[in-house]
Structures are given as structure tokens and as C-alpha cells.
Design an enzyme around this catalytic site. Structure first.
Site, mmCIF file in Angstrom:
data_model
loop_
_atom_site.group_PDB
_atom_site.id
_atom_site.type_symbol
_atom_site.label_atom_id
_atom_site.label_comp_id
_atom_site.label_asym_id
_atom_site.label_seq_id
_atom_site.Cartn_x
_atom_site.Cartn_y
_atom_site.Cartn_z
ATOM 1 N N SER A 1 0.833 -1.215 0.000
ATOM 2 C CA SER A 1 0.000 0.000 0.000
ATOM 3 C C SER A 1 0.863 1.260 0.000
ATOM 4 O O SER A 1 0.518 2.249 -0.664
ATOM 5 C CB SER A 1 -0.977 0.002 1.183
ATOM 6 O OG SER A 1 -0.317 0.163 2.411
ATOM 7 N N ASN A 2 1.990 1.233 0.709
ATOM 8 C CA ASN A 2 2.883 2.400 0.661
ATOM 9 C C ASN A 2 3.488 2.560 -0.728
ATOM 10 O O ASN A 2 3.605 3.681 -1.239
ATOM 11 C CB ASN A 2 3.990 2.252 1.700
ATOM 12 C CG ASN A 2 3.543 2.707 3.077
ATOM 13 O OD1 ASN A 2 3.358 3.901 3.323
ATOM 14 N ND2 ASN A 2 3.344 1.755 3.980
ATOM 15 N N ARG B 1 22.448 -15.361 2.178
ATOM 16 C CA ARG B 1 21.994 -13.985 2.031
ATOM 17 C C ARG B 1 22.741 -13.275 0.903
ATOM 18 O O ARG B 1 22.161 -12.476 0.158
ATOM 19 C CB ARG B 1 22.191 -13.240 3.363
ATOM 20 C CG ARG B 1 21.324 -12.013 3.505
ATOM 21 C CD ARG B 1 21.438 -11.420 4.892
ATOM 22 N NE ARG B 1 20.699 -12.154 5.897
ATOM 23 C CZ ARG B 1 19.422 -11.910 6.197
ATOM 24 N NH1 ARG B 1 18.760 -10.967 5.569
ATOM 25 N NH2 ARG B 1 18.817 -12.594 7.128
ATOM 26 N N MET C 1 10.640 -6.738 4.047
ATOM 27 C CA MET C 1 10.853 -7.365 5.351
ATOM 28 C C MET C 1 12.091 -8.262 5.399
ATOM 29 O O MET C 1 12.166 -9.181 6.213
ATOM 30 C CB MET C 1 9.596 -8.142 5.768
ATOM 31 C CG MET C 1 8.337 -7.277 5.829
ATOM 32 S SD MET C 1 8.466 -5.792 6.840
ATOM 33 C CE MET C 1 8.195 -6.487 8.462
ATOM 34 N N ARG C 2 13.067 -8.014 4.561
ATOM 35 C CA ARG C 2 14.351 -8.713 4.662
ATOM 36 C C ARG C 2 15.401 -7.727 5.141
ATOM 37 O O ARG C 2 15.427 -6.574 4.683
ATOM 38 C CB ARG C 2 14.799 -9.280 3.298
ATOM 39 C CG ARG C 2 13.807 -10.163 2.607
ATOM 40 C CD ARG C 2 13.388 -11.354 3.414
ATOM 41 N NE ARG C 2 14.449 -12.307 3.687
ATOM 42 C CZ ARG C 2 14.315 -13.340 4.500
ATOM 43 N NH1 ARG C 2 13.178 -13.538 5.144
ATOM 44 N NH2 ARG C 2 15.309 -14.174 4.694
ATOM 45 N N ASN D 1 13.697 4.143 3.928
ATOM 46 C CA ASN D 1 12.830 3.106 4.503
ATOM 47 C C ASN D 1 11.722 3.778 5.283
ATOM 48 O O ASN D 1 11.919 4.846 5.870
ATOM 49 C CB ASN D 1 13.641 2.208 5.445
ATOM 50 C CG ASN D 1 12.789 1.117 6.088
ATOM 51 O OD1 ASN D 1 11.984 0.467 5.401
ATOM 52 N ND2 ASN D 1 12.931 0.915 7.386
ATOM 53 N N HIS E 1 9.226 3.005 8.515
ATOM 54 C CA HIS E 1 9.141 2.111 9.670
ATOM 55 C C HIS E 1 7.964 2.543 10.537
ATOM 56 O O HIS E 1 7.801 3.731 10.805
ATOM 57 C CB HIS E 1 10.443 2.178 10.466
ATOM 58 C CG HIS E 1 10.473 1.222 11.617
ATOM 59 N ND1 HIS E 1 10.657 -0.134 11.449
ATOM 60 C CD2 HIS E 1 10.300 1.420 12.948
ATOM 61 C CE1 HIS E 1 10.612 -0.725 12.628
ATOM 62 N NE2 HIS E 1 10.399 0.188 13.555
HETATM 63 C C1 GAR Z 1 3.989 -0.786 6.719
HETATM 64 O O1 GAR Z 1 3.280 -0.525 7.885
HETATM 65 C C2 GAR Z 1 5.463 -0.482 6.918
HETATM 66 O O2 GAR Z 1 5.699 0.614 7.757
HETATM 67 C C3 GAR Z 1 5.939 -1.757 7.566
HETATM 68 O O3 GAR Z 1 5.273 -2.775 6.868
HETATM 69 C C4 GAR Z 1 4.006 -2.291 6.416
HETATM 70 C C5 GAR Z 1 3.905 -2.584 4.941
HETATM 71 O O4 GAR Z 1 2.627 -2.278 4.457
HETATM 72 N N1 GAR Z 1 7.353 -1.879 7.465
HETATM 73 C C6 GAR Z 1 8.100 -2.490 8.377
HETATM 74 O O5 GAR Z 1 7.652 -3.006 9.382
HETATM 75 C C7 GAR Z 1 9.592 -2.491 8.089
HETATM 76 N N2 GAR Z 1 10.317 -2.983 9.199
HETATM 77 P P1 GAR Z 1 2.386 -2.085 2.901
HETATM 78 O O6 GAR Z 1 2.952 -3.324 2.205
HETATM 79 O O7 GAR Z 1 0.897 -2.032 2.771
HETATM 80 O O8 GAR Z 1 3.075 -0.834 2.453
#
Ligand code: GAR
Length: 195
Positions: free
Chosen positions: A13-14, A65, A90-91, A107, A109
């Protein structure tokens, strides 16, 4: 035109908000959306918007990795991005990979960093009894979730909040914050966006 690649792991979504914003007078354009998960719903969403997509399944590189990152690097280098946005990616990336894009990787967070680097941010904010929660956009450096601040948005924690309800309230702000930061960053403006 500034070229932007976006890395995702899930719904994206972001990523969608960033892509949707990069039209018209925006100083940047999306050149690639890549994921470590071929099933990530965001890949199809990006493709539907005409953005090139790539997937490198991290399961194909268990305990390797460096191999995973080498495979991920190939489509990224081909796309020649000026900026890489991690958007729910998420990696954990190795210092080698991060250094390659030093000063060019962002990024988002879901916490008010420096509080709650890592996972389960909303549950940790609730457990601590915080009155406010939020999200942070920062430059990516080798140490997890700790690079220079580029933007932050705050929301109140409400009575009866669950990690899920708080996450949903924070996500609304993520969708405002990340595009606002990218607009600045794409023209070299690192002044933090504070919402
Ligand atoms: C978001 O809330 C982002 O901040 C978080 O994952 C979600 C992804 O949502 N990111 C983390 O936790 C990074 N450590 P999205 O796929 O709908 O953008």
C-alpha cells in the site's frame, strides 16, 4: 528525471501511494517494483499501473543472504535507480548491499524511531503505555532502522487500541508521509517532513 525503485514484501500500500504520486510535476518516476516474495500482492498492483516488476524468492537462497542479494541486485542495476525506497520490505539487507546505495536508500518504519526498531512496533508501543505512536521515514544505513531521520508522523494512542487498530491509524499517516518525503528527497532536500 529521478528514477525510483521500490522494494516490497507484501500488499504494497505504501508502494502504491508512492507510485500514484509520481506523475505530473513530480520530480521522479517509478522504474521498478521488486519483491523477495513472488506472491506479494503489491507486484500485481504495480504491474497493473504499468510499472516494471521483478521477484527474487528468498526461499531459493536459504542461508545464502549474499546469493539472494546478488540475485536482487541484477534487476535493480538494470533499472538504474537513483533512489531506492523500501516500503514494507521485510528482509534485512547486508552492510555491503546498503553501502552500494549509500545516501540513496529510504525506509518507512511503523514507529517513532528511535523507539521500537525491528518488529511488533505497535504491540510494544501499547505495552509501554505510550500516549503517541507513529511512523518514520529514514535513510537506510547498515544498522537496522537507525539512519538519519527524513520524516515522522504522529498519531494518538486511543483507549482500547489493539496492535491492529493502532497499525491501521498509523498506516493512514504512512500513506501521507512517504510521498511527502520522497518529493523532497528527489530534489535533494533532506529537511525532515514532520506531520
Ligand atoms: C507498513 O506498515 C510499513 O511501515 C511496515 O510494513 C508495512 C507494509 O505495508 N514496514 C516495516 O515493518 C519495516 N520494518 P504495505 O505493504 O501495505 O506498504
Amino acid at each position: 528525471m529521478t528514477r525510483v525503485a521500490i522494494l516490497i514484501s507484501g500488499g504494497g500500500s505504501n508502494m502504491l501511494r508512492l507510485v500514484e504520486d509520481m506523475t505530473g510535476d513530480h520530480p521522479a518516476r517509478p522504474v521498478l517494483v521488486a519483491s523477495n516474495d513472488p506472491q506479494a500482492a503489491g507486484l500485481a498492483r504495480a504491474a497493473a499501473l504499468g510499472v516494471p516488476v521483478a521477484a527474487v524468492d528468498h526461499h531459493d537462497f536459504s542461508r545464502d543472504r549474499a546469493g539472494f542479494e546478488a540475485a536482487l541486485l541484477q534487476p535493480l542495476l538494470d533499472a538504474r535507480p537513483d533512489i531506492i525506497c523500501l516500503a514494507g520490505f521485510m528482509r534485512i539487507l547486508t552492510p555491503d548491499f546498503v553501502q552500494r546505495f549509500a545516501g540513496r536508500m529510504l525506509n518507512i518504519h511503523p514507529s517513532l524511531l528511535p523507539k521500537y526498531a525491528g518488529l511488533d512496533t505497535h504491540a510494544r508501543a501499547l505495552a509501554a503505555g505510550d500516549a503517541q505512536a507513529g511512523c518514520t521515514v529514514h535513510e537506510v544505513t547498515p544498522e537496522l532502522d537507525s539512519g538519519p531521520l527524513l520524516g515522522q508522523a504522529r498519531v494518538p494512542v486511543l483507549l482500547g487500541d489493539t496492535p491492529e487498530s493502532l497499525a491501521a491509524r498509523v498506516l493512514v499517516q504512512e500513506h501521507r508521509l512517504y510521498p511527502a518525503v520522497l518529493r523532497r528527497f528527489a530534489v535533494g532536500d533532506r529537511t525532515p517532513v514532520l506531520l
